[in-house]
Write a protein that holds these residues in place. Sequence first.
Motif, PDB file in Angstrom:
ATOM      1  N   GLU A 111       0.822  -1.214   0.000  1.00 57.84           N
ATOM      2  CA  GLU A 111       0.000   0.000   0.000  1.00 57.84           C
ATOM      3  C   GLU A 111       0.858   1.267   0.000  1.00 57.84           C
ATOM      4  N   GLU A 112       1.886   1.292   0.826  1.00 56.61           N
ATOM      5  CA  GLU A 112       2.728   2.485   0.928  1.00 56.61           C
ATOM      6  C   GLU A 112       3.499   2.750  -0.361  1.00 56.61           C
ATOM      7  N   SER A 295      -3.866   7.420   1.356  1.00 54.71           N
ATOM      8  CA  SER A 295      -3.638   8.633   0.562  1.00 54.71           C
ATOM      9  C   SER A 295      -3.553   9.871   1.443  1.00 54.71           C
ATOM     10  N   ALA A 296      -4.428   9.964   2.458  1.00 58.10           N
ATOM     11  CA  ALA A 296      -4.372  11.124   3.351  1.00 58.10           C
ATOM     12  C   ALA A 296      -3.109  11.107   4.193  1.00 58.10           C
ATOM     13  N   GLY A 299      -0.041  12.119   2.072  1.00 63.68           N
ATOM     14  CA  GLY A 299      -0.035  13.393   1.356  1.00 63.68           C
ATOM     15  C   GLY A 299      -0.342  13.288  -0.120  1.00 63.68           C
ATOM     16  N   LEU A 300      -1.154  12.300  -0.516  1.00 68.91           N
ATOM     17  CA  LEU A 300      -1.557  12.180  -1.916  1.00 68.91           C
ATOM     18  C   LEU A 300      -2.839  12.980  -2.134  1.00 68.91           C
ATOM     19  N   SER A 301      -2.760  14.001  -2.984  1.00 73.37           N
ATOM     20  CA  SER A 301      -3.949  14.748  -3.358  1.00 73.37           C
ATOM     21  C   SER A 301      -3.771  15.280  -4.775  1.00 73.37           C
ATOM     22  N   VAL A 302      -4.888  15.547  -5.429  1.00 78.75           N
ATOM     23  CA  VAL A 302      -4.853  16.082  -6.798  1.00 78.75           C
ATOM     24  C   VAL A 302      -5.879  17.205  -6.895  1.00 78.75           C
ATOM     25  N   PRO A 303      -5.656  18.168  -7.800  1.00 77.26           N
ATOM     26  CA  PRO A 303      -6.683  19.188  -8.018  1.00 77.26           C
ATOM     27  C   PRO A 303      -7.929  18.552  -8.629  1.00 77.26           C
ATOM     28  N   GLU A 313      -9.605   8.187  -3.188  1.00 71.62           N
ATOM     29  CA  GLU A 313     -10.108   7.025  -2.455  1.00 71.62           C
ATOM     30  C   GLU A 313      -9.396   5.782  -2.987  1.00 71.62           C
ATOM     31  N   MET A 314      -9.062   4.869  -2.082  1.00 73.34           N
ATOM     32  CA  MET A 314      -8.255   3.712  -2.479  1.00 73.34           C
ATOM     33  C   MET A 314      -8.879   2.382  -2.049  1.00 73.34           C
ATOM     34  N   GLY A 315      -8.448   1.335  -2.720  1.00 69.41           N
ATOM     35  CA  GLY A 315      -8.770  -0.026  -2.336  1.00 69.41           C
ATOM     36  C   GLY A 315      -7.589  -0.916  -2.649  1.00 69.41           C
ATOM     37  N   SER A 316      -7.507  -2.072  -1.999  1.00 69.58           N
ATOM     38  CA  SER A 316      -6.446  -3.033  -2.333  1.00 69.58           C
ATOM     39  C   SER A 316      -7.058  -4.413  -2.449  1.00 69.58           C
ATOM     40  N   TYR A 317      -6.417  -5.254  -3.293  1.00 71.76           N
ATOM     41  CA  TYR A 317      -7.027  -6.516  -3.703  1.00 71.76           C
ATOM     42  C   TYR A 317      -5.937  -7.577  -3.850  1.00 71.76           C
TER      43      TYR A 317
END
Length: 437
Positions: A111-112, A295-296, A299-303, A313-317
């Motif tokens: 994830e990281e 993501s929070a 520090g992951l953010s986009v305009p 928003e994230m998910g892992s599988y």
Amino acid sequence: MRLSRAFLPTLKETPAEATIVSHRLMLRAGLVRQTSAGIYAWLPLGWRVLQRVSQIVREEQDRAGAQEVLMPTIQSAELWRQSGRYDGYGKEMLRLIDRHDREMLYGPTNEEMITDIFRSYAKSYRDLPRNLYHIQWKFRDEVRPRFGVMRGREFLMKDAYSFDITAEAAQHAYRQMFFAYLRTFQRLGLKAVPMRADTGPIGGNLSHEFIVLAETGESAVFFDSAFEASDWAGTVTDYDDIPALKSGFDQVTAMYAATDEMHDAAAFEALPAERRREGRGIEVGHIFYFGTKYSAAMGLSVPGQDGKPVIPEMGSYGIGVSRLVGALIEANHDEAGIIWPDSVAPYAAAILNLKQGDASTDAICEQLHTALGDNAVYDDRAERAGVKFADADLMGFPWQAIVGPRGAANGVVELKRRATGERVEVSVEEALARIRG
């Protein structure tokens, strides 16, 4: 492949440390060799199965729109400190110090790292959605590794990670993976039931684990018999049809399915008696939707479309690819050995020459071997027929083409189907047609 030249170290006796069926048969059939506690070398036969499983997993991830990458096994401890997981993960994480005194670790999950990779690329909301996956080795320092590849310390895993601009879009990505998993397991020849699960240390608020039914499974499972009739692989799935996918997801998840940990006896008893199923199961896949947990923190953010920052928003599988090999054997075996489903068998057939040196027998075996090429093993060893039969059953090839002097003189081959034991005498051409499917 000729068995006289193959590296297939089969064992007549079961090693004392092997306590479950898959572990015993993987060692006896020469699929793996233990090199240290919970760590295995994959030998040629086992490696072929692992590659076939990986390819089916890969095809279904691609079909669902995920894109393949390959991340390293060694990660920086700094990334895990950013997410807040480094100190709390526990002794299962193998921590390292490199020659420059930098703290590193052998990745137990990604994830990281994937969040770090994606944040360096994503510049606006137009760069989402994305779903990235890889098939890579992981390491978790289990305190008591056991059951062979079912609970090892080093294992091969497919893990995918989705990035979406809204919670609704992220849940659609989750549903895409949900159905991709159902298709994957059916193509592998397994009956898998999705069961609502605790999110565990990965976190989040929506999670399902996929349980393969097997008598020797580690968990008790309770489910609606409607799952048994479901045909996921034979159904055309439009992964971009949001309403249809949600409707299908709601229908499937409304059916009762639970492990003993999440079991609701009253809800289960509310099912008609003829639809109640109980058994044992093995977890082979787990999916999570966890929103902005990583993501929070990292520090992951986009305009966004209005120019204001949006945290994706994230998910892992995850799918345990090497664990699947063990699960396949747990679900498909008999007293004689493994019974591989056609889709994952290392070879489609074993050609058994019952009288090495007999001209007609040798000629038909060579004809079969040439025609089938890399899809068959030719047992050309100077061994008794009983040994050849036993090894072919042990290694589990779907077909056995048995060639003896009597049949060869008449131009026929005895064809045995491993799963059913059915034997028929057919021409060489018919034998080839059946083996090729």
